[in-house]
Design an enzyme around this catalytic site. Sequence first.
Site, PDB file in Angstrom:
ATOM      1  NE  ARG A 106      -3.184   2.623   2.746  1.00 22.03           N
ATOM      2  CZ  ARG A 106      -3.169   3.444   3.800  1.00 22.03           C
ATOM      3  NH1 ARG A 106      -2.542   3.101   4.902  1.00 22.03           N
ATOM      4  NH2 ARG A 106      -3.790   4.597   3.755  1.00 22.03           N
ATOM      5  CG  HIS A 166      -1.182   9.019   3.757  1.00 18.27           C
ATOM      6  ND1 HIS A 166      -1.275   7.664   4.015  1.00 18.27           N
ATOM      7  CD2 HIS A 166      -0.812   9.583   4.933  1.00 18.27           C
ATOM      8  CE1 HIS A 166      -0.954   7.431   5.291  1.00 18.27           C
ATOM      9  NE2 HIS A 166      -0.675   8.571   5.862  1.00 18.27           N
ATOM     10  CD  GLU A 191      -4.736   7.562  10.053  1.00 20.63           C
ATOM     11  OE1 GLU A 191      -4.165   8.611  10.375  1.00 20.63           O
ATOM     12  OE2 GLU A 191      -4.410   6.460  10.507  1.00 20.63           O
ATOM     13  CG  ASN A 247      -4.944   3.372   8.798  1.00 20.68           C
ATOM     14  OD1 ASN A 247      -4.972   2.382   8.053  1.00 20.68           O
ATOM     15  ND2 ASN A 247      -4.449   4.532   8.420  1.00 20.68           N
ATOM     16  CE1 TYR A 274      -1.672   3.542  12.857  1.00 23.56           C
ATOM     17  CE2 TYR A 274       0.456   2.652  13.479  1.00 23.56           C
ATOM     18  CZ  TYR A 274      -0.369   3.212  12.534  1.00 23.56           C
ATOM     19  OH  TYR A 274       0.096   3.435  11.267  1.00 23.56           O
ATOM     20  CD  GLU A 307      -1.440   3.984   8.167  1.00 27.97           C
ATOM     21  OE1 GLU A 307      -1.236   4.386   9.332  1.00 27.97           O
ATOM     22  OE2 GLU A 307      -1.591   4.752   7.204  1.00 27.97           O
TER      23      GLU A 307
HETATM   24  C1  GBH Z   1      -1.023   6.868  11.034  1.00 30.26           C
HETATM   25  O1  GBH Z   1      -1.982   7.551  11.803  1.00 30.26           O
HETATM   26  C2  GBH Z   1      -0.734   7.611   9.750  1.00 30.26           C
HETATM   27  O2  GBH Z   1      -1.627   7.222   8.737  1.00 30.26           O
HETATM   28  C3  GBH Z   1       0.691   7.406   9.283  1.00 30.26           C
HETATM   29  O3  GBH Z   1       0.967   8.293   8.244  1.00 30.26           O
HETATM   30  C4  GBH Z   1       1.635   7.581  10.456  1.00 30.26           C
HETATM   31  O4  GBH Z   1       2.972   7.509  10.087  1.00 30.26           O
HETATM   32  C5  GBH Z   1       1.318   6.505  11.465  1.00 30.26           C
HETATM   33  O5  GBH Z   1       0.024   6.676  11.903  1.00 30.26           O
HETATM   34  C6  GBH Z   1       2.181   6.542  12.715  1.00 30.26           C
HETATM   35  O6  GBH Z   1       1.921   7.684  13.453  1.00 30.26           O
HETATM   36  O7  GBH Z   1      -2.092  12.954  20.386  1.00 30.26           O
HETATM   37  O8  GBH Z   1      -4.155  14.053  19.747  1.00 30.26           O
HETATM   38  O9  GBH Z   1      -2.188  14.368  18.434  1.00 30.26           O
HETATM   39  C7  GBH Z   1      -2.299   6.922  13.034  1.00 30.26           C
HETATM   40  C8  GBH Z   1      -3.442   7.618  13.739  1.00 30.26           C
HETATM   41  C9  GBH Z   1      -4.167   9.577  14.831  1.00 30.26           C
HETATM   42  C10 GBH Z   1      -2.179   8.513  15.535  1.00 30.26           C
HETATM   43  C11 GBH Z   1      -3.758  10.817  15.572  1.00 30.26           C
HETATM   44  C12 GBH Z   1      -1.748   9.755  16.248  1.00 30.26           C
HETATM   45  C13 GBH Z   1      -2.436  11.706  17.371  1.00 30.26           C
HETATM   46  C14 GBH Z   1      -3.449  12.079  18.369  1.00 30.26           C
HETATM   47  N1  GBH Z   1      -3.000   8.830  14.395  1.00 30.26           N
HETATM   48  N2  GBH Z   1      -2.914  10.494  16.694  1.00 30.26           N
HETATM   49  S1  GBH Z   1      -2.935  13.469  19.319  1.00 30.26           S
END
Ligand code: GBH
Length: 482
Positions: free
Chosen positions: A79, A125, A172, A312, A314, A383
């Site tokens: 991807r 993106h 996202e 996505n 995590y 992801e």
């Molecule tokens: C992904 O987002 C992205 O798609 C990717 O590009 C990136 O490299 C990867 O994560 C790793 O970070 O603390 O309020 O600022 C993951 C979802 C949503 C995670 C927003 C971080 C920050 C919340 N992201 N979150 S805040």
Amino acid sequence: MGTSTATLPADFLWGFATASYQIEGAVNEDGRGPSIWDTFCQKPGKIADGSSGAVACDSYHRTHEDIALLKQYGAKAYRFSVSWSRVIPLGGRNDPVNEKGLQFYVRFVDDLLAAGIIPMVTLFHWDLPDELDKRYGGMLNQKEFVADYANYARIMFKALSPRVKHWITFNEPWCSSVLGYNTGSFAPGRTSDRSKSSVGDSSRECWIVGHNLLVAHGAAVKIYREEFKTQAGGEIGITLNGDWTEPWDPENPADREACDRKIEFAISWFADPIYHGKYPDSMVKQLGDRLPRWTAEELALVQGSNDFYGMNHYCANYIKAKTGEPDINDVAGNLEILMEDKHGHSIGPVTQSPWLRPYAIGFRRLLKWLSDRYGSPKILVTENGTSLKGENDLPLDQLLDDEFRAQYFRDYIGAMADAYTFDKVNVRGYMAWSLMDNFEWAEGYETRFGVTFVDYENDQKRIPKKSGKVIGELFEKYIEKS
Ligand code: GBH
């Protein structure tokens, strides 16, 4: 680890993910125009280490190295995302197409297919052509943005379909809306916080942008279905981010309710209009007329517009309900997002990312939650991955032996296999984040997410970490032999 009898289906699609601005570099090459991230990175204080994606992993010049890595790891799919301003430097529907930029992606897809790797293309993106932001306010301007995005999408479908059969419209949209227009921590950095930005209204703009992204998604899906899908036999969907939630105090019904509300504000904001034709009641209730209303024409585009659900995922958080009236700029659902529960117990081990603590059972639970709420859609995990506390400071031999990340993948891929096998969740694909260390947005290069080490000091040399190999072994174990 997943239960020992868990399996995944024979046609399960797995591989690795990246995004254009995070890996390509070559920002001024072959006619590429600037994106809002090029501009944002130039503003002092926006990126932790003052860096940018100007060089990144230099993947624009190293596609063969990237494909060799994918082959080495045994990936079935890859991807990646397209840089809109490489293809249309100014971005708009009446602006010229940059043939060199377009051909870069055409060749890349050919090369992937020749290597036996299935391409999965994300159209957006986060790297909006900067000119569109300047010209008419970018994603805030529905009429212009939707028309320009639709034009760009059609150009990419024409160039890459039917060879590309898996399309993601937006990565996202929550991040583009909230981080771009509410907190201001991502490009274009608009917020009501005047210490960060001279422009922006956190209480309104994020909801307008979210709405416009959904309409643009719907417009692109309509074009794909009417003009390309039949011949290609392909599929298209949107990718949404969302974490799992557990109550801060499980005995407190308000905390339990807030758990669902948090997921509604993060995920259902976008998924409910697509699957149910409306915004969640919890959001309507809190936001009132700051949440745009759906017109019949918009809904005709948006409702039913996913061939698959792009997920996505995590991590997870503990959630504590707030009492009292929500803040005008609140985007979470009037609740606290915490790493520890009432007894001070952490949801998972710390990583390099302040927001990320692994909690694999939450992956299984969220897969089930989504499956129940949206009628068992086909889910592609687009992801999943982790950073590792202090990884950047380790000596190379230790850095390559990333057991913490390997264990994360054992736990998360196992949880997904459990969801498929025992909860009957229709999950059919999985892309690990990320193929290699890359530009981690506002975190710069200090935070690494790769299964491959990238040596930014030495010609962006790529060296596989342990976790890259482990992922292939896991899928070898779980996927049924056909
Ligand atoms: C992904 O987002 C992205 O798609 C990717 O590009 C990136 O490299 C990867 O994560 C790793 O970070 O603390 O309020 O600022 C993951 C979802 C949503 C995670 C927003 C971080 C920050 C919340 N992201 N979150 S805040």
